[in-house]
Scaffold this motif. Structure first.
Motif, PDB file in Angstrom:
ATOM      1  N   PHE B  58      45.873  15.061  34.214  1.00 11.26           N
ATOM      2  CA  PHE B  58      45.344  14.552  32.943  1.00 11.26           C
ATOM      3  C   PHE B  58      43.889  14.125  33.073  1.00 11.26           C
ATOM      4  O   PHE B  58      43.425  13.793  34.163  1.00 11.26           O
ATOM      5  CB  PHE B  58      46.176  13.343  32.485  1.00 11.26           C
ATOM      6  N   GLU B  59      43.206  14.116  31.935  1.00 12.34           N
ATOM      7  CA  GLU B  59      41.874  13.525  31.918  1.00 12.34           C
ATOM      8  C   GLU B  59      41.648  12.825  30.584  1.00 12.34           C
ATOM      9  O   GLU B  59      42.253  13.181  29.575  1.00 12.34           O
ATOM     10  CB  GLU B  59      40.795  14.599  32.145  1.00 12.34           C
ATOM     11  N   ALA B  60      40.779  11.820  30.618  1.00 12.91           N
ATOM     12  CA  ALA B  60      40.390  11.152  29.383  1.00 12.91           C
ATOM     13  C   ALA B  60      39.238  11.930  28.765  1.00 12.91           C
ATOM     14  O   ALA B  60      38.313  12.356  29.455  1.00 12.91           O
ATOM     15  CB  ALA B  60      39.974   9.717  29.664  1.00 12.91           C
ATOM     16  N   GLU B  61      39.292  12.154  27.451  1.00 12.56           N
ATOM     17  CA  GLU B  61      38.168  12.801  26.757  1.00 12.56           C
ATOM     18  C   GLU B  61      37.202  11.770  26.197  1.00 12.56           C
ATOM     19  O   GLU B  61      35.997  12.004  26.144  1.00 12.56           O
ATOM     20  CB  GLU B  61      38.688  13.703  25.636  1.00 12.56           C
ATOM     21  N   SER B  62      37.757  10.663  25.706  1.00 15.76           N
ATOM     22  CA  SER B  62      36.914   9.573  25.230  1.00 15.76           C
ATOM     23  C   SER B  62      37.739   8.305  25.164  1.00 15.76           C
ATOM     24  O   SER B  62      38.977   8.354  25.179  1.00 15.76           O
ATOM     25  CB  SER B  62      36.325   9.891  23.845  1.00 15.76           C
ATOM     26  N   LEU B  63      37.039   7.182  25.098  1.00 18.33           N
ATOM     27  CA  LEU B  63      37.689   5.887  24.911  1.00 18.33           C
ATOM     28  C   LEU B  63      37.167   5.265  23.631  1.00 18.33           C
ATOM     29  O   LEU B  63      36.005   5.489  23.249  1.00 18.33           O
ATOM     30  CB  LEU B  63      37.354   4.942  26.075  1.00 18.33           C
ATOM     31  N   LEU B  64      38.026   4.483  22.988  1.00 13.97           N
ATOM     32  CA  LEU B  64      37.616   3.743  21.789  1.00 13.97           C
ATOM     33  C   LEU B  64      38.007   2.281  22.006  1.00 13.97           C
ATOM     34  O   LEU B  64      39.189   1.956  22.174  1.00 13.97           O
ATOM     35  CB  LEU B  64      38.317   4.313  20.549  1.00 13.97           C
ATOM     36  N   VAL B  65      36.978   1.430  22.026  1.00 15.92           N
ATOM     37  CA  VAL B  65      37.177   0.051  22.442  1.00 15.92           C
ATOM     38  C   VAL B  65      36.762  -0.883  21.309  1.00 15.92           C
ATOM     39  O   VAL B  65      35.783  -0.641  20.616  1.00 15.92           O
ATOM     40  CB  VAL B  65      36.312  -0.244  23.693  1.00 15.92           C
ATOM     41  N   LEU B  66      37.500  -1.955  21.131  1.00 15.80           N
ATOM     42  CA  LEU B  66      37.092  -3.003  20.197  1.00 15.80           C
ATOM     43  C   LEU B  66      35.944  -3.796  20.800  1.00 15.80           C
ATOM     44  O   LEU B  66      36.007  -4.186  21.956  1.00 15.80           O
ATOM     45  CB  LEU B  66      38.251  -3.962  19.943  1.00 15.80           C
ATOM     46  N   GLU B  67      34.928  -4.068  20.000  1.00 15.57           N
ATOM     47  CA  GLU B  67      33.751  -4.713  20.570  1.00 15.57           C
ATOM     48  C   GLU B  67      34.050  -6.100  21.144  1.00 15.57           C
ATOM     49  O   GLU B  67      33.493  -6.475  22.161  1.00 15.57           O
ATOM     50  CB  GLU B  67      32.601  -4.777  19.546  1.00 15.57           C
ATOM     51  N   ASN B  68      34.982  -6.806  20.523  1.00 12.32           N
ATOM     52  CA  ASN B  68      35.265  -8.153  21.044  1.00 12.32           C
ATOM     53  C   ASN B  68      36.222  -8.154  22.231  1.00 12.32           C
ATOM     54  O   ASN B  68      36.593  -9.205  22.733  1.00 12.32           O
ATOM     55  CB  ASN B  68      35.781  -9.077  19.925  1.00 12.32           C
ATOM     56  N   ARG B  69      36.615  -6.981  22.692  1.00  7.03           N
ATOM     57  CA  ARG B  69      37.491  -6.911  23.865  1.00  7.03           C
ATOM     58  C   ARG B  69      36.766  -6.335  25.079  1.00  7.03           C
ATOM     59  O   ARG B  69      37.337  -6.204  26.161  1.00  7.03           O
ATOM     60  CB  ARG B  69      38.700  -6.004  23.588  1.00  7.03           C
ATOM     61  N   LEU B  70      35.532  -5.941  24.852  1.00  7.84           N
ATOM     62  CA  LEU B  70      34.798  -5.212  25.879  1.00  7.84           C
ATOM     63  C   LEU B  70      34.786  -5.949  27.208  1.00  7.84           C
ATOM     64  O   LEU B  70      34.959  -5.355  28.288  1.00  7.84           O
ATOM     65  CB  LEU B  70      33.364  -5.007  25.372  1.00  7.84           C
ATOM     66  N   SER B  71      34.620  -7.270  27.135  1.00  5.59           N
ATOM     67  CA  SER B  71      34.450  -8.026  28.379  1.00  5.59           C
ATOM     68  C   SER B  71      35.724  -8.029  29.224  1.00  5.59           C
ATOM     69  O   SER B  71      35.668  -8.193  30.427  1.00  5.59           O
ATOM     70  CB  SER B  71      34.040  -9.457  28.059  1.00  5.59           C
ATOM     71  N   GLY B  72      36.882  -7.808  28.593  1.00  2.00           N
ATOM     72  CA  GLY B  72      38.118  -7.784  29.373  1.00  2.00           C
ATOM     73  C   GLY B  72      38.455  -6.410  29.927  1.00  2.00           C
ATOM     74  O   GLY B  72      39.496  -6.230  30.546  1.00  2.00           O
ATOM     75  N   LEU B  73      37.596  -5.437  29.690  1.00  2.00           N
ATOM     76  CA  LEU B  73      37.923  -4.047  30.048  1.00  2.00           C
ATOM     77  C   LEU B  73      37.010  -3.479  31.125  1.00  2.00           C
ATOM     78  O   LEU B  73      36.873  -2.269  31.266  1.00  2.00           O
ATOM     79  CB  LEU B  73      37.869  -3.176  28.783  1.00  2.00           C
ATOM     80  N   GLU B  74      36.409  -4.365  31.912  1.00  4.07           N
ATOM     81  CA  GLU B  74      35.462  -3.887  32.926  1.00  4.07           C
ATOM     82  C   GLU B  74      36.124  -2.940  33.918  1.00  4.07           C
ATOM     83  O   GLU B  74      35.559  -1.914  34.291  1.00  4.07           O
ATOM     84  CB  GLU B  74      34.859  -5.079  33.670  1.00  4.07           C
ATOM     85  N   GLN B  75      37.343  -3.293  34.332  1.00  3.46           N
ATOM     86  CA  GLN B  75      38.027  -2.461  35.323  1.00  3.46           C
ATOM     87  C   GLN B  75      38.239  -1.042  34.786  1.00  3.46           C
ATOM     88  O   GLN B  75      37.952  -0.051  35.463  1.00  3.46           O
ATOM     89  CB  GLN B  75      39.378  -3.103  35.657  1.00  3.46           C
ATOM     90  N   GLN B  76      38.701  -0.954  33.527  1.00  8.95           N
ATOM     91  CA  GLN B  76      38.953   0.359  32.935  1.00  8.95           C
ATOM     92  C   GLN B  76      37.649   1.146  32.801  1.00  8.95           C
ATOM     93  O   GLN B  76      37.607   2.348  33.047  1.00  8.95           O
ATOM     94  CB  GLN B  76      39.630   0.206  31.563  1.00  8.95           C
ATOM     95  N   LEU B  77      36.577   0.474  32.410  1.00 11.32           N
ATOM     96  CA  LEU B  77      35.307   1.188  32.231  1.00 11.32           C
ATOM     97  C   LEU B  77      34.760   1.673  33.571  1.00 11.32           C
ATOM     98  O   LEU B  77      34.150   2.731  33.654  1.00 11.32           O
ATOM     99  CB  LEU B  77      34.291   0.285  31.520  1.00 11.32           C
ATOM    100  N   ARG B  78      35.011   0.915  34.624  1.00 13.07           N
ATOM    101  CA  ARG B  78      34.561   1.363  35.938  1.00 13.07           C
ATOM    102  C   ARG B  78      35.338   2.572  36.420  1.00 13.07           C
ATOM    103  O   ARG B  78      34.797   3.459  37.078  1.00 13.07           O
ATOM    104  CB  ARG B  78      34.696   0.222  36.961  1.00 13.07           C
ATOM    105  N   LEU B  79      36.650   2.571  36.112  1.00 13.92           N
ATOM    106  CA  LEU B  79      37.499   3.701  36.533  1.00 13.92           C
ATOM    107  C   LEU B  79      37.173   4.974  35.761  1.00 13.92           C
ATOM    108  O   LEU B  79      37.447   6.081  36.206  1.00 13.92           O
ATOM    109  CB  LEU B  79      38.976   3.366  36.281  1.00 13.92           C
ATOM    110  N   CYS B  80      36.582   4.821  34.609  1.00 11.81           N
ATOM    111  CA  CYS B  80      36.386   5.943  33.694  1.00 11.81           C
ATOM    112  C   CYS B  80      35.196   6.797  34.138  1.00 11.81           C
ATOM    113  O   CYS B  80      34.095   6.286  34.334  1.00 11.81           O
ATOM    114  CB  CYS B  80      36.146   5.368  32.300  1.00 11.81           C
TER     115      CYS B  80
END
Lengths: 275, 275
Positions: B58-80
């Protein structure tokens, strides 16, 4: 009803959506009859069969049947005590009253006649017994599924602390396929009260936890066994786990996640008299 | 992304509900991306973690993130991977695009890169293997739950006949907690094709059925075991049961009913390397 009375002869036809006799069936998706003098909604033939054969704790107050399904419901109508009114309506009336499209053909308003106490339930258990204990399980699907498993593996009763949701919510009854009307239960007191009462009655208590010290497959048999289960997210309170025997369902370290209802099925199967 | 680039620096802010880059996220409750070149929707952090670590298939084509949740998603953004666009929107845009209130904070469009064939999957299995075989299971919840159990008990793969529903439906992915992106599977051919292929590869096949001749607890161990499961209502085809070894989960004769996902959990636990 008297033998010889044909099912069609005892039904009361209603065509008026506003008929006050239909009030208990109104908008049943939006609200729940639970809390109103122990009343609840039972849906479908299978659940109704359980309700009608659970006369010790429950009774039907009325039935609501789709007119075009009447012929398939002879068995249920025969089981139903003669004093219970059977209302019969067209699909349009059923849907308008219930607030959604009812495809099951039959609904009933049931009532809990007696709510056994924790002490009363425990006092009535046999020397060999299996009890499921639920702590803080507030999801109706999970509660319904756990009761379904408790019935399948003949747990003697389910004990719930007062933070669990009511097993007579419509969805819990439906998901349990009627098992919440079959397996005796008490929902009373704190988890500490329940544990103290079980210990008093010489139960071996095993708390299910992913961090449990023993595999469920290595837990020695005991005549009276109680399985304690908590919510998926938070699990059982840490203080509780520290003072109880703990058992885990052995599984992958990489994907350490089971739905609590599935976990109940695995553990109840393992500890049941059938395994 | 390069080390040192802060997660906020790679996100593309979008404020326009009509932005064409958001098209794959539009009205995701009403439709499903499956069937459109193997695309699907992944929801929430946990599922996204599985998607981002399942690069083989599998692969991710894109991510859609809520702006007020961005700070809790650092791990996911690094993996991406750095070439995957990360769109960031306010809650109102997220909800308007998705067509419902999205509370999980992150969605992704994923794509299946490779769909392994039945033969290819089987050829790659180790000498000791456990395989779940699904016949006609078309309920997304059940398929998701079965995959979740397959991951928990480390089944080596799931084989589905072509009448099963796609495990990449949004709801199946969500209920599986991402396991449909983790456990290798093939959905191909008839159940007879799958059984023939398993026999060729020296699998002992046990069909789970309430009328099974052996208790699952009495089935002798075998290096390569396949567990065959059908739908709850109809069960496995009678002709199939007549020519296969059959096993039952021993339970009450009075309430002989388990959800198929629960049954899969009990049987996979029993046959897993962990039990």
């Amino acid at each position: 009803m008297n033998a010889g009375v044909r099912p069609e002869e005892r039904v009361l036809k209603i065509d008026d959506v506003g008929d006050p006799r239909l009030a208990p069936y109104r908008d049943i998706r939006e609200r729940d009859l639970v809390g109103r003098s122990g009343r609840f909604i039972a849906e479908g033939k299978v659940v109704l069969n359980v309700l009608l054969s659970s006369a010790r704790f429950f009774e039907a107050e009325s039935l609501l049947v789709l007119e075009n399904r009447l012929s398939g419901l002879e068995q249920q109508l025969r089981l139903c005590p003669p004093e219970v009114p059977v209302y019969c309506v067209p699909q349009a009336v059923m849907d308008a009253v219930a607030g959604f499209h009812v495809h099951r053909g039959i609904l009933a308003v049931g009532r809990r006649k007696a709510a056994p106490s924790l002490a009363g339930l425990l006092a009535g258990l046999p020397d060999r017994a299996l009890v499921a204990v639920l702590c803080g399980i507030s999801n109706h699907d999970n509660v319904g599924s756990i009761f379904r498993n408790a019935a399948a593996f003949e747990a003697d009763c389910v004990l719930m602390d007062e933070t669990c949701c009511d097993p007579l919510y419509r969805k819990a009854i439906r998901v349990s396929v009627g098992a919440t009307l079959k397996v005796p239960y008490a929902r009373q007191g704190s988890i500490d009260d329940i544990i103290a009462a079980l210990a008093e009655e010489k139960f071996e208590i095993w708390a299910l936890s992913p961090s449990g010290t023993r595999s469920i497959y290595d837990v020695p048999p005991a005549p009276r066994q109680a399985l304690l289960m908590g919510t998926e997210g938070e699990g059982l309170p840490k203080l509780l786990l520290e003072r109880l025997n703990t058992a885990r369902i052995p599984m992958s370290a990489e994907f350490d996640s089971l739905n609590v209802a599935t976990a109940s099925g695995i553990a109840l199967s393992r500890f049941s008299r059938f395994a």
